[in-house]
Design an enzyme around this catalytic site. Structure first.
Site, PDB file in Angstrom:
ATOM      1  N   LYS A 294      38.972  36.665  43.507  1.00 43.77           N
ATOM      2  CA  LYS A 294      40.311  37.175  43.219  1.00 43.77           C
ATOM      3  C   LYS A 294      41.349  36.190  43.743  1.00 43.77           C
ATOM      4  O   LYS A 294      41.191  35.626  44.833  1.00 43.77           O
ATOM      5  CB  LYS A 294      40.492  38.532  43.911  1.00 43.77           C
ATOM      6  CG  LYS A 294      41.929  39.060  43.963  1.00 43.77           C
ATOM      7  CD  LYS A 294      42.478  39.440  42.597  1.00 43.77           C
ATOM      8  CE  LYS A 294      43.951  39.869  42.667  1.00 43.77           C
ATOM      9  NZ  LYS A 294      44.544  40.048  41.319  1.00 43.77           N
TER      10      LYS A 294
ATOM     11  N   CYS B 124      50.639  34.303  37.503  1.00 46.72           N
ATOM     12  CA  CYS B 124      50.641  35.752  37.751  1.00 46.72           C
ATOM     13  C   CYS B 124      51.904  36.375  37.161  1.00 46.72           C
ATOM     14  O   CYS B 124      53.009  35.993  37.537  1.00 46.72           O
ATOM     15  CB  CYS B 124      50.558  36.111  39.229  1.00 46.72           C
ATOM     16  SG  CYS B 124      50.640  37.915  39.409  1.00 46.72           S
TER      17      CYS B 124
HETATM   18  O1  RRO Z   1      47.129  40.713  40.656  1.00 42.65           O
HETATM   19  C1  RRO Z   1      47.718  40.727  39.545  1.00 42.65           C
HETATM   20  O2  RRO Z   1      48.620  41.536  39.271  1.00 42.65           O
HETATM   21  C2  RRO Z   1      47.395  39.765  38.496  1.00 42.65           C
HETATM   22  C3  RRO Z   1      47.353  38.402  38.697  1.00 42.65           C
HETATM   23 BR1  RRO Z   1      47.540  37.630  40.378  1.00 42.65          BR
HETATM   24  C4  RRO Z   1      47.161  37.543  37.590  1.00 42.65           C
HETATM   25  O3  RRO Z   1      47.127  36.310  37.689  1.00 42.65           O
HETATM   26  N1  RRO Z   1      47.017  38.100  36.373  1.00 42.65           N
HETATM   27  C5  RRO Z   1      47.043  39.432  36.178  1.00 42.65           C
HETATM   28  O4  RRO Z   1      46.909  39.889  35.034  1.00 42.65           O
HETATM   29  N2  RRO Z   1      47.236  40.258  37.256  1.00 42.65           N
END
Ligand code: RRO
Length: 310
Positions: free
Chosen positions: A44, A129
Site C-alpha cells: 500500500k 493519489c
Molecule cells: O488511498 C487512497 O485513497 C488512494 C490512493 Br493513495 C491512490 O493512489 N489511488 C486511489 O485510488 N486511492
C-alpha cells in the site's frame, strides 16, 4: 504455455500482481498476496507516519467497478520497510514498495532511507493519489513532476518506477513522456491510477455512496479499462526504453491479454482482487493461458505490444 516474465533483472513466474492499495496494507494481507498465485507483491502507498485515512464508508463496489476515497490509510513507511527487510526474495516473487509522501520532502526522506537500507525491493512512487482533499494529483503538473523526479533521482540511484494518473489528451501523453524520458533511472511507469473524482449515485437512496468529498472518489474496474489501455499503449510507444505496468479494468484473462497486447510488461489487479479475493490470480492466469493456447501463442513476448491498427 510459458507465462514467465524477466524484466529489470527480476524473474516473475507470471505477469500478475496486486494493484497498490488492494490487499496490501497489513503484513497479513501482503502475505495473502505473496502466498497466492500472483507473480509479485506491491505494498500500500505509504507516508512517513501512519495514517488512518478518510472517514468511512470510503470504498464501494458497483456492477461496473469501484469508487474509493480511502485517503491513504497506511501503517507508515517503517512498517513496509521492515516487511521488505524480512521478505524472502529468493523465493522468486519480487516485492515493490509504493511510496506516496504528502510532500516531495516526505518522498525524499523515505527514498533516502530506502537507498541506505539496500533492499532488493523496487520503489513505485505514487504521483497520482486523487483522494487527498485540497491536494492536486502531482501527475497532472508536468513541471512539478520534472522537479520531483530531478530531486528523487539525486537521492535514489537504483531502478524505480512511478504510478501515473490517467491522461486524456494526446498532447498530455507527449508532454508527460518528454518529462519521463529525461530520467534514465526511471525504469517503469504504472498506468493507471484510478480515474479521479468520479461520482457514483444510488438512485433508491438518492445519495452518494461514499462519505469523503461529498461522494467524489477514484474510479476503478470496468469503468476505466479503455482509458487504462490507451495510457498503456501511448506510453509503450512514447517510452521505448522503459517498461509499462498495466493497471485498470482487468477482470479476466481477456483484459490481461489486452493490456499486454497494448504493451504492458506485467499487469496489476485492483478492483477485481478486492471483490474476489486472492483466488482471482489463479483464475485470471488460467484464462490467459487458455486464450494463448487458443491463439497459438507460447509466451507473452509472442504478442506483447503487437496491437494492430486499421
Ligand atoms: O488511498 C487512497 O485513497 C488512494 C490512493 Br493513495 C491512490 O493512489 N489511488 C486511489 O485510488 N486511492
Amino acid at each position: 504455455v510459458d507465462l514467465s516474465v524477466s524484466w529489470l533483472g527480476l524473474a516473475m513466474a507470471n505477469p500478475l500482481y496486486n494493484a497498490s492499495g488492494v490487499m496490501c496494507r497489513s503484513v497479513a494481507e501482503l502475505e495473502q498476496v505473496r502466498t497466492s498465485a500472483a507473480g509479485a507483491v506491491i505494498t500500500k502507498s505509504c507516508t512517513p507516519q501512519p495514517r488512518v485515512g478518510n472517514p468511512e464508508p470510503r470504498y464501494c463496489a458497483t456492477p461496473l467497478g469501484s469508487i474509493n476515497s480511502m485517503g491513504l490509510p497506511n501503517a507508515g513507511y517503517p512498517y513496509y520497510r521492515d516487511y521488505a527487510r524480512s521478505y524472502p526474495y529468493a523465493a522468486g516473487k519480487p516485492l515493490f514498495l509504493s511510496l506516496s509522501g504528502m510532500t516531495l520532502d516526505e518522498n525524499l526522506d523515505m527514498l533516502r532511507d530506502l537507498a541506505a537500507a539496500e533492499l532488493l525491493c523496487l520503489p513505485e512512487v505514487n504521483l497520482s493519489c486523487p483522494n487527498l482533499p485540497g491536494k492536486p494529483q502531482l501527475g497532472y503538473d508536468f513541471q512539478a513532476c520534472s522537479e520531483a523526479l530531478t530531486q528523487i533521482t539525486r537521492v535514489y540511484q537504483g531502478p524505480f518506477g512511478v504510478k501515473l494518473p490517467p491522461y486524456f489528451d494526446q498532447v498530455h501523453f507527449a508532454q508527460m513522456a518528454a518529462v519521463l524520458n529525461a530520467f534514465p533511472g526511471l525504469r517503469f511507469v504504472t498506468c493507471i491510477n484510478s480515474i479521479g473524482n468520479g461520482l457514483v449515485i444510488d438512485v433508491e437512496r438518492e445519495s452518494v455512496v461514499i462519505k469523503p468529498k461529498d461522494g467524489l472518489g477514484g474510479l476503478g474496474g470496468s469503468y476505466v479499462l479503455p482509458t487504462a489501455l490507451a495510457n498503456v499503449r501511448e506510453f509503450y510507444r512514447l517510452l521505448p526504453d522503459k517498461h509499462v505496468v498495466g493497471c485498470g479494468g482487468i477482470n479476466s484473462g481477456r483484459e490481461a491479454f489486452m493490456h499486454i497486447l497494448a504493451g504492458a510488461t506485467v499487469v496489476q489487479i485492483g478492483s477485481c482482487l478486492y471483490e474476489e479475493g486472492e483466488g482471482a490470480f489463479a483464475r485470471i492466469l488460467d484464462e490467459l493461458s487458455a486464450l494463448m493456447v487458443q491463439k497459438g501463442y507460447q509466451r507473452l513476448d509472442d504478442f506483447r505490444g503487437k496491437l494492430k491498427t486499421l
